[in-house]
Design a protein around this motif. Structure first.
Motif, PDB file in Angstrom:
ATOM      1  N   ARG A 391       0.795  -1.108  -0.108  1.00  0.00           N
ATOM      2  CA  ARG A 391      -0.091   0.010  -0.013  1.00  0.00           C
ATOM      3  C   ARG A 391       0.891   1.105  -0.073  1.00  0.00           C
ATOM      4  N   LEU A 392       1.954   1.276   0.665  1.00  0.00           N
ATOM      5  CA  LEU A 392       2.750   2.369   0.743  1.00  0.00           C
ATOM      6  C   LEU A 392       3.464   2.627  -0.761  1.00  0.00           C
ATOM      7  N   LYS A 393       3.592   1.543  -1.281  1.00  0.00           N
ATOM      8  CA  LYS A 393       4.406   1.762  -2.925  1.00  0.00           C
ATOM      9  C   LYS A 393       3.369   2.400  -3.796  1.00  0.00           C
ATOM     10  N   PRO A 401       4.209  12.127  -0.570  1.00  0.00           N
ATOM     11  CA  PRO A 401       5.547  12.521  -0.155  1.00  0.00           C
ATOM     12  C   PRO A 401       6.016  11.580   0.933  1.00  0.00           C
ATOM     13  N   ILE A 402       5.969  10.200   0.388  1.00  0.00           N
ATOM     14  CA  ILE A 402       6.105   9.165   1.551  1.00  0.00           C
ATOM     15  C   ILE A 402       7.531   8.430   0.867  1.00  0.00           C
ATOM     16  N   PRO A 449      18.913   6.295  -1.097  1.00  0.00           N
ATOM     17  CA  PRO A 449      19.275   4.956  -1.314  1.00  0.00           C
ATOM     18  C   PRO A 449      21.154   5.043  -1.066  1.00  0.00           C
ATOM     19  N   GLY A 450      21.602   4.084  -0.277  1.00  0.00           N
ATOM     20  CA  GLY A 450      23.034   3.868  -0.235  1.00  0.00           C
ATOM     21  C   GLY A 450      23.478   4.517   0.980  1.00  0.00           C
ATOM     22  N   GLY A 451      22.555   5.355   1.742  1.00  0.00           N
ATOM     23  CA  GLY A 451      22.954   6.076   2.907  1.00  0.00           C
ATOM     24  C   GLY A 451      22.957   5.369   4.119  1.00  0.00           C
ATOM     25  N   TYR A 452      22.474   4.242   4.007  1.00  0.00           N
ATOM     26  CA  TYR A 452      22.173   3.645   5.458  1.00  0.00           C
ATOM     27  C   TYR A 452      22.686   2.121   5.059  1.00  0.00           C
ATOM     28  N   PRO A 453      23.593   1.568   5.833  1.00  0.00           N
ATOM     29  CA  PRO A 453      23.670   0.230   5.697  1.00  0.00           C
ATOM     30  C   PRO A 453      22.628  -0.719   5.842  1.00  0.00           C
ATOM     31  N   VAL A 456      16.984  -0.725   2.480  1.00  0.00           N
ATOM     32  CA  VAL A 456      16.697  -0.677   1.101  1.00  0.00           C
ATOM     33  C   VAL A 456      15.498   0.505   1.119  1.00  0.00           C
ATOM     34  N   ILE A 457      16.021   1.539   0.207  1.00  0.00           N
ATOM     35  CA  ILE A 457      15.089   3.014   0.450  1.00  0.00           C
ATOM     36  C   ILE A 457      14.445   3.083  -0.940  1.00  0.00           C
ATOM     37  N   LEU A 458      13.204   3.587  -0.738  1.00  0.00           N
ATOM     38  CA  LEU A 458      12.274   3.963  -2.009  1.00  0.00           C
ATOM     39  C   LEU A 458      11.833   5.169  -1.837  1.00  0.00           C
TER      40      LEU A 458
END
Length: 461
Positions: A391-393, A401-402, A449-453, A456-458
């Motif tokens: 649902r968030l996707k 703005p999520i 993305p890539g900022g936090y080990p 997975v960032i969308l």
């Protein structure tokens, strides 16, 4: 979430004999003997006292916070390392994570002197200003709160911590009260009604709790005054249902939800019930039947144990001899299946705390105009994230703005774990970068993305 089964505690061992909750209020902390010197932990008095808490910056660039817990202290490093100090058998012991394995890192800490060394790195205390307050929540209830700001005169972001469902005192045990100021972010915490120093009766009525969160937001803004920069709400677990409700009225600059759900608590119980059977190795047919049992138990629960028994008893007769049946637990399905209609009708309502069982989070989230960061635990057994992720996707595709962040392989509370031989999970650490992600979003730093080990960032569009 483990947070939702409080009203079902009376259905556990004892039932009509004992109505004690499975999540009781935390007892008063007894006076503890002085802490002896042991490897990894320096001498000092009374751990478990909230006065022992605080945060420290390390000379190597890291940071660490110490917070009281019921039987001792918990430390958390910004990189996700964590452990606990517990007084056992007349001695203080240090353990890794939430496990029973003894700590081997060198940690020099006393309640009087604070943290001085962590794995060879010296530590400097983070200076803060602390203001305690009492404010009025819903129905005139007096609530106890605290504003903690980094020392100085400059404006800073301020986060209101929206309590999860536990009956503990946030003023005593909430780790973010130290983790956020460590990163230059102010925080307002408060004991929700019926807990800690706050008045009123404990409840899981989301609307009532959201009204309290609105009052807490107003108090935080008032107290922060000219130092107030960006302002927002952070709700974890059950707080993930409550914070967005409050945000509709508060109009914050941002909202953060950690390991929360968009579906209802009843749907959560169903998802957990199906997950139990799936993890036990049973296929789609068994999972579908388990879901039916979860739905039937949910109907009984939501009726406050007044109706739905005929369907429940019919399904129990059909499936009670199936090999997967004993694996059914859910949030409350397994407990309800253990008892007769008579016992459920009498004992069930005794533990009711007004839980908003049918609350749906998505319609509320659609009313929130502020940027939202939603952090999922990909291996969450208490709040299975599949529906919420989907649902968030969809909401992202609509242009809302999520930002969605997920830590695959982490459980509720963003806890990492090892699998033991019996299949259980031994929790060892917190997702790396999780604490920093919360602080960054509060400060207006893009979560990318890539900022936090391991995350997975969308990003939002």
């Amino acid at each position: 979430m483990k947070t939702l089964g409080i009203m079902t505690a009376a259905l556990m061992a004892g039932l009509l004999v004992s109505c004690s909750s499975r999540m009781p209020g935390l007892p008063e902390m007894p006076a503890l003997p002085a802490m002896p010197s042991i490897p990894g932990l320096a001498a000092g008095p009374v751990a478990g006292d909230p006065a022992c808490g605080g945060s420290w910056r390390l000379e190597n660039g890291g940071g660490l916070a110490v917070t009281a817990m019921e039987e001792g202290l918990r430390w958390r490093a910004l990189d996700g390392q964590t452990g606990r100090f517990v007084f056992e058998n007349e001695a203080w012991k240090a353990y890794i994570g939430w496990s029973d394995r003894l700590e081997d890192r060198q940690i020099e800490f006393t309640c009087e002197g604070g943290l001085t060394q962590f794995e060879g790195a010296s530590a400097v205390p983070v200076e803060v200003t602390v203001q305690d307050t009492v404010f009025t929540g819903a129905k005139g209830t007096q609530l106890a709160g605290r504003l903690i700001l980094p020392a100085g005169a400059e404006t800073v972001p301020v986060v209101v911590q929206v309590h999860g469902s536990g009956r503990y005192s946030a003023l005593a045990y909430d780790g973010f009260q130290h983790l956020l100021p460590l990163q230059g972010v102010g925080v307002f915490i408060y004991d929700k009604r019926g807990t800690g120093a706050s008045k009123g009766d404990y409840t899981q009525d989301f609307s009532l709790l959201a009204t309290d969160a609105v009052a807490a937001s107003a108090e935080a803004r008032r107290m922060a005054g000219q130092r107030l920069g960006r302002f927002g709400l952070h709700g974890a677990s059950q707080g993930g249902w409550v914070a967005p409700i409050a945000a509709v009225s508060v109009k914050p600059d941002f909202v953060i939800v950690s390991y929360g759900l968009l579906e209802s608590p009843l749907a959560e119980n169903r998802a957990q019930t199906v997950q139990d059977v799936a993890e036990a190795g049973f296929g789609p047919e068994a999972q579908m039947a388990a879901g039916m049992l979860g739905d039937a138990a949910g109907t009984v629960m939501a009726s406050d144990f007044k109706s739905g028994f005929a369907e429940l008893e019919n399904l129990k007769k059909i499936y009670k001899d199936e090999p997967w049946y004993r694996h059914v637990k859910g949030e409350f399905t397994g407990e309800i299946l253990q008892h007769s209609e008579v016992v459920l009708r009498v004992a069930g309502p005794l533990r009711s705390v007004g839980t908003s069982w049918r609350h749906e989070g998505e319609p509320v989230l659609r009313q929130v105009s502020a940027p939202v960061l939603w952090i999922l635990a990909g291996a969450d057994r208490d709040a299975p994230p599949a529906y919420t992720r989907s649902r968030l996707k969809s909401l992202q595709y609509e242009g809302r703005p999520i930002t969605v962040a997920e830590y695959p392989g982490y459980d509720h509370g963003m806890r990492g774990f090892d699998i033991l031989p019996d299949g259980s999970r031994e929790f060892t650490h917190v997702a790396p970068g999780y604490f920093e992600m919360v602080a960054d979003f509060a400060a207006g730093v893009p979560v990318v993305p890539g900022g936090y080990p391991e995350a997975v960032i969308l990003p939002s569009r």
